[in-house]
Scaffold this motif. Structure first.
Motif, PDB file in Angstrom:
ATOM      1  N   GLY A   1      52.711 -17.603 -26.836  1.00  0.00           N
ATOM      2  CA  GLY A   1      52.535 -19.035 -26.648  1.00  0.00           C
ATOM      3  C   GLY A   1      53.549 -19.647 -25.702  1.00  0.00           C
ATOM      4  N   GLU A   2      54.246 -18.802 -24.925  1.00  0.00           N
ATOM      5  CA  GLU A   2      55.256 -19.279 -23.984  1.00  0.00           C
ATOM      6  C   GLU A   2      54.724 -19.144 -22.557  1.00  0.00           C
ATOM      7  N   PRO A   3      54.701 -20.252 -21.807  1.00  0.00           N
ATOM      8  CA  PRO A   3      54.208 -20.162 -20.430  1.00  0.00           C
ATOM      9  C   PRO A   3      55.176 -19.380 -19.546  1.00  0.00           C
ATOM     10  N   LEU A   4      54.635 -18.748 -18.515  1.00  0.00           N
ATOM     11  CA  LEU A   4      55.460 -18.055 -17.531  1.00  0.00           C
ATOM     12  C   LEU A   4      56.163 -19.084 -16.647  1.00  0.00           C
ATOM     13  N   THR A   5      57.278 -18.683 -16.087  1.00  0.00           N
ATOM     14  CA  THR A   5      57.987 -19.542 -15.135  1.00  0.00           C
ATOM     15  C   THR A   5      57.536 -19.192 -13.723  1.00  0.00           C
ATOM     16  N   ASP A   6      57.868 -20.054 -12.758  1.00  0.00           N
ATOM     17  CA  ASP A   6      57.553 -19.762 -11.359  1.00  0.00           C
ATOM     18  C   ASP A   6      58.232 -18.468 -10.928  1.00  0.00           C
ATOM     19  N   ALA A   7      59.450 -18.251 -11.385  1.00  0.00           N
ATOM     20  CA  ALA A   7      60.174 -17.017 -11.037  1.00  0.00           C
ATOM     21  C   ALA A   7      59.460 -15.784 -11.597  1.00  0.00           C
TER      22      ALA A   7
END
Length: 168
Positions: free
Chosen positions: A4-10
């Motif tokens: 349930g944790e979105p990915l970061t741009d990095a």
């Protein structure tokens, strides 16, 4: 994302460039296979009234932000791509996007009905908040998620033929 944790741009940048480089390698392999097998050329296909075989790949990816789509187009490069990979320039791998546009309520309903998917319905709000609509970008076909699959496919085919494919 399964937690349930979105990915970061990095997190995304090298992954998106790896997708592009892999797609490019796949198309290059298709070209090599076509040449090695002696498959008919476009001219021979036209004479025999066969549809010429278009080379390419289809990738399913949310690409919510303009910068993500620029990475997939090859117009932008991340600073973290592994050194053994080189992202091909835009002219070597033309890239088109299909934007499946729909209302939050319809999306939520569909997400809640699917079973066993890693993307949890509770993440929809963050996805929609992140979305930078691609509707006015070059190389984008927009279809409604509420249309029938047949209507969607027809619209996509027509748009690709009319707007993006070079005449054979």
């Amino acid at each position: 994302m399964s937690r349930g944790e979105p990915l970061t741009d990095a997190d995304r940048e090298p992954w998106l460039e790896i997708i592009r480089t892999t797609a490019h390698k796949t198309v290059q392999a298709q070209i090599g296979t076509q040449l090695d097998s002696g498959e008919a050329s476009d001219e021979e296909d036209l004479k025999s009234h066969r549809e010429p075989r278009r080379l390419g790949v289809i990738i399913a990816c949310s690409a919510l932000k303009h910068t993500y789509r620029e990475l997939l187009r090859g117009a932008k490069q991340s600073e973290v791509l592994p050194s053994d990979l080189v992202s091909p320039p835009p002219h070597e791998l033309p890239t088109y996007f299909l934007y499946m546009k729909g209302d939050k309520e319809v999306l939520m309903d569909r997400m809640q009905k699917r079973k066993g998917h890693f993307m949890k319905a509770k993440m929809l709000e963050s996805q929609l908040n992140t979305l930078e609509s691609p509707e006015n970008e070059d190389g984008v076909v927009t279809v409604s998620i509420e249309w029938s699959t047949e209507h969607q496919v027809k619209e996509i085919q027509e748009a690709l033929e009319e707007r993006f494919y070079e005449p054979l």
